[in-house]
Design a protein around this motif. Structure first.
Motif, PDB file in Angstrom:
ATOM      1  N   ARG A 216      33.213  37.074  14.941  1.00  0.00           N
ATOM      2  CA  ARG A 216      32.559  38.272  15.717  1.00  0.00           C
ATOM      3  C   ARG A 216      31.769  37.646  16.798  1.00  0.00           C
ATOM      4  NH1 ARG A 216      31.707  44.109  12.991  1.00  0.00           N
ATOM      5  NH2 ARG A 216      30.907  45.134  14.892  1.00  0.00           N
TER       6      ARG A 216
ATOM      7  N   LEU B  33      32.130  49.250  19.420  1.00  0.00           N
ATOM      8  CA  LEU B  33      32.438  49.110  17.940  1.00  0.00           C
ATOM      9  C   LEU B  33      31.076  49.933  17.431  1.00  0.00           C
ATOM     10  CD1 LEU B  33      33.734  45.696  17.056  1.00  0.00           C
ATOM     11  CD2 LEU B  33      35.119  47.798  17.289  1.00  0.00           C
TER      12      LEU B  33
ATOM     13  N   GLU C  24      34.081  36.004   8.851  1.00  0.00           N
ATOM     14  CA  GLU C  24      33.747  37.601   9.462  1.00  0.00           C
ATOM     15  C   GLU C  24      32.797  37.424  10.607  1.00  0.00           C
ATOM     16  OE1 GLU C  24      32.508  41.744   7.917  1.00  0.00           O
ATOM     17  OE2 GLU C  24      33.954  40.735   6.704  1.00  0.00           O
TER      18      GLU C  24
ATOM     19  N   VAL D 103      34.633  44.524  10.542  1.00  0.00           N
ATOM     20  CA  VAL D 103      35.970  43.915  10.988  1.00  0.00           C
ATOM     21  C   VAL D 103      36.309  42.709  10.128  1.00  0.00           C
ATOM     22  CG1 VAL D 103      37.495  42.996  12.848  1.00  0.00           C
ATOM     23  CG2 VAL D 103      35.580  44.735  13.153  1.00  0.00           C
TER      24      VAL D 103
ATOM     25  N   TRP E  17      45.043  44.730  12.433  1.00  0.00           N
ATOM     26  CA  TRP E  17      45.547  44.113  13.660  1.00  0.00           C
ATOM     27  C   TRP E  17      45.994  42.717  13.260  1.00  0.00           C
ATOM     28  CZ3 TRP E  17      41.493  41.606  17.564  1.00  0.00           C
ATOM     29  CH2 TRP E  17      42.333  41.059  18.770  1.00  0.00           C
TER      30      TRP E  17
ATOM     31  N   THR F 126      31.040  50.015  11.835  1.00  0.00           N
ATOM     32  CA  THR F 126      32.637  49.364  11.954  1.00  0.00           C
ATOM     33  C   THR F 126      32.567  47.732  11.405  1.00  0.00           C
ATOM     34  OG1 THR F 126      33.253  50.670  13.590  1.00  0.00           O
ATOM     35  CG2 THR F 126      34.474  48.787  13.220  1.00  0.00           C
TER      36      THR F 126
ATOM     37  N   SER G 127      42.064  52.798   7.786  1.00  0.00           N
ATOM     38  CA  SER G 127      41.552  51.535   8.704  1.00  0.00           C
ATOM     39  C   SER G 127      42.797  51.119   9.588  1.00  0.00           C
ATOM     40  CB  SER G 127      41.442  50.232   7.552  1.00  0.00           C
ATOM     41  OG  SER G 127      42.705  50.158   7.025  1.00  0.00           O
TER      42      SER G 127
ATOM     43  N   PHE H 299      43.095  41.150  10.898  1.00  0.00           N
ATOM     44  CA  PHE H 299      41.765  41.801  10.938  1.00  0.00           C
ATOM     45  C   PHE H 299      42.078  43.292  10.399  1.00  0.00           C
ATOM     46  CE2 PHE H 299      41.143  38.584  14.109  1.00  0.00           C
ATOM     47  CZ  PHE H 299      39.987  38.102  13.704  1.00  0.00           C
ATOM     48  N   GLN H 300      41.341  43.783   9.585  1.00  0.00           N
ATOM     49  CA  GLN H 300      41.300  44.966   9.091  1.00  0.00           C
ATOM     50  C   GLN H 300      40.077  45.722   9.384  1.00  0.00           C
ATOM     51  OE1 GLN H 300      43.471  46.035   5.710  1.00  0.00           O
ATOM     52  NE2 GLN H 300      41.918  47.371   4.998  1.00  0.00           N
ATOM     53  N   LEU H 301      40.009  46.742  10.592  1.00  0.00           N
ATOM     54  CA  LEU H 301      38.858  47.409  10.896  1.00  0.00           C
ATOM     55  C   LEU H 301      38.508  48.653  10.075  1.00  0.00           C
ATOM     56  CD1 LEU H 301      40.367  45.959  13.457  1.00  0.00           C
ATOM     57  CD2 LEU H 301      38.779  47.195  14.805  1.00  0.00           C
TER      58      LEU H 301
END
Length: 532
Positions: free
Chosen positions: A318, A9, A314, A15, A193, A13, A190, A165-167
């Motif tokens: 991670r 990543l 968040e 997430v 997921w 980035t 984006s 999730f939004q990356l």
């Protein structure tokens, strides 16, 4: 493009964890608070936006209205908000009804139950609450509808299929819209997921921070096809990861990570408190520690309370794959807004969670972690919360978070048991938000405006901070957890100024500490490193 090239990543980035397109935080996760928040905040805001999208957009751009109930979505996407509102009325219809029933029934009890037996009220329970609540009195004969939170997680009101999730690439620290008022809509830049947060595949994604993998592997984890490759590759880098070096020196190394996040390393043990880790924006920003700078394994993560800026989904998700044990304060189990952080953690996929009461301790080699009472900062409402005393050898550090020193005798009692505490980390957000800002959507009825304004989520002012430092016998103090870093703006709704009321109180306290000859006394910002 070589599919065998390993990627991780990119440093920029982000997430973002989402629940039905809203930022995931405790009030959009635990089923009863989420249902109330949806009914009394989200639904009302989206309805208001559709009545006048332009005024919402204009208000969102006004710094003086930061944190207000304004949806920061372009006018040309109003149809998406209309669809979202329509889906809310369908997908969440039962939860909205349950929220209405809960408030109505609680208010019925408030009117009628004056000390008589509550057994006669069980047949009157709405169908949406049956099998999920207990009816109680407090010691002053005030009725309470106790929601059994663990049962609600097993009910139709908990919808794991809406977690996602939004990356995306974080361009600058102020790029995100206010977390509470603005849903996250899909866009062309984006990657979305949809996956329950507790799934093991989530760890596989976040291991990419330190363990690069092939593009094919990453596509497989995210369930993407080759057509999404151009969008995905922008979120990755083929640069080798930077390994965070574990502290091998003598004594204690403390790294300030921003806001309330602090990493303590001593004798091979790592303790992380209230992490809110920022990515590094593609357009640059102030210096910071980020995910690449953390050690490969974190023995303990300590959470002080369930506010959104301390229990940060968040960041926790991670880091989940490298966390040994998550430590959280114990909730009462009586009040539905007193969210169980243990249940939250389990639903987030954490396997080892320790729940602590005041003075519970966890020992490690030549040290221990002690849960410490935490007064104030919650508008006089009952919430699980704990400060922490970390002892490493002969050093003692109190992480007081947003504690308000309402009774210094409590700290004197603490030191009678554990001895003087040489170092204190203390939040001094001494004004805080009024009762109605976050909690208004959850309460059966609000106090009048005057009382709402008086009951605030505030920490210590200069006078209170000095009382606390005197009580514990401190010789070092570090002010933190005041939301000054720019990456916190979308979460804290603060526009810091160099001479605002917070800074004046902090400077007043620090000046006294300097006069008294403290070894160190300062306000932390961005990133810092302290050795004890």
């Amino acid at each position: 493009m070589n599919d065998r090239t390993p990627y991780r990543l990119a440093d920029s980035t982000a997430v973002e964890a989402l629940v039905d397109h809203w930022v995931a935080w405790p009030h959009t996760f635990s089923p009863v608070p989420y249902s109330l928040h949806m009914l009394n905040y989200q639904k009302k805001n989206l309805t208001s936006y559709l009545q006048n999208p332009a005024i919402h957009l204009k208000s969102s751009a006004n710094p003086k209205l930061l944190g207000g109930p304004f949806v920061n979505v372009p006018v040309d996407r109003a149809a998406d908000i209309a669809q979202m509102l329509e889906r809310m009325g369908g997908e969440h219809a039962e939860s909205l009804r349950m929220a209405e029933d809960l408030i109505t029934f609680q208010n019925l009890l408030d009117r009628e139950a004056i000390g008589q037996s509550l057994e006669a009220y069980y047949p009157q329970l709405p169908q949406s609450l049956r099998g999920y609540v207990e009816l109680l009195y407090d010691y002053n004969n005030r009725p309470i509808v106790r929601c059994i939170e663990s049962l609600f997680y097993k009910s139709r009101h908990y919808k794991k299929h809406l977690q996602s999730f939004q990356l995306f690439t974080q361009t600058h620290d102020r790029a995100r819209a206010y977390y509470m008022s603005t849903p996250r809509l899909p866009d062309g830049e984006s990657v979305s997921w949809r996956i329950p947060f507790a799934e093991a595949a989530v760890d596989e994604l976040f291991k990419l921070d330190s363990r690069p993998q092939s593009l094919g592997y990453i596509r497989e984890v995210l369930g993407l096809d080759a057509g999404d490759e151009d969008k995905l590759i922008r979120l990755l880098t083929d640069q080798a990861p930077h390994a965070g070096e574990a502290w091998q020196g003598p004594g204690v190394r403390i790294r300030y990570l921003g806001h309330a996040g602090v990493l303590v390393e001593t004798a091979g043990i790592t303790v992380l408190i209230d992490p809110f880790i920022a990515v590094k924006p593609s357009q640059g920003g102030i210096d910071r520690y980020s995910f690449q700078d953390l050690p490969a394994h974190i023995d303990y993560v300590l959470i002080t309370h369930v506010h959104h800026d301390h229990y940060v989904f968040e960041t926790l998700l991670r880091l989940r794959h490298k966390i040994g044990c998550l430590v959280v304060p114990k909730s009462s189990g009586i009040f539905y807004a007193d969210i169980s952080m243990k249940l939250l953690a389990r639903e987030l996929g954490f396997r080892q969670v320790v729940e602590v009461d005041p003075l519970d301790s966890i020992t490690f080699t030549d040290g221990e972690i002690v849960a410490v009472p935490f007064l104030g900062e919650h508008s006089d409402l009952p919430f699980a919360k704990s400060a922490y005393l970390v002892r490493a050898g002969n050093r003692k550090v109190l992480f007081a978070a947003d504690s308000n020193c309402l009774d210094e005798q409590m700290y004197q009692n603490l030191c009678a048991e554990y001895g003087p505490i040489d170092t204190v980390f203390l939040g001094m957000e001494c004004i805080g938000a009024p009762l109605s800002w976050v909690y208004g959507a959850l309460l059966p009825k609000l106090p009048d405006h005057k009382h709402c304004q008086a009951r605030r989520s505030n920490g210590s002012n200069a006078e209170g901070a000095l009382r606390l430092l005197d009580a514990v016998g401190a010789s070092r103090v570090y002010v933190y957890a005041i939301g000054r870093e720019p990456w916190l703006q979308y979460f804290m709704a603060l526009e810091p100024e160099d001479d605002d009321a917070y800074i004046r109180e902090i400077n007043k306290m620090l000046a006294v500490c300097h006069q008294r000859g403290f070894s160190d006394a300062r306000r932390l910002y961005g990133r810092d490193e302290i050795f004890l």
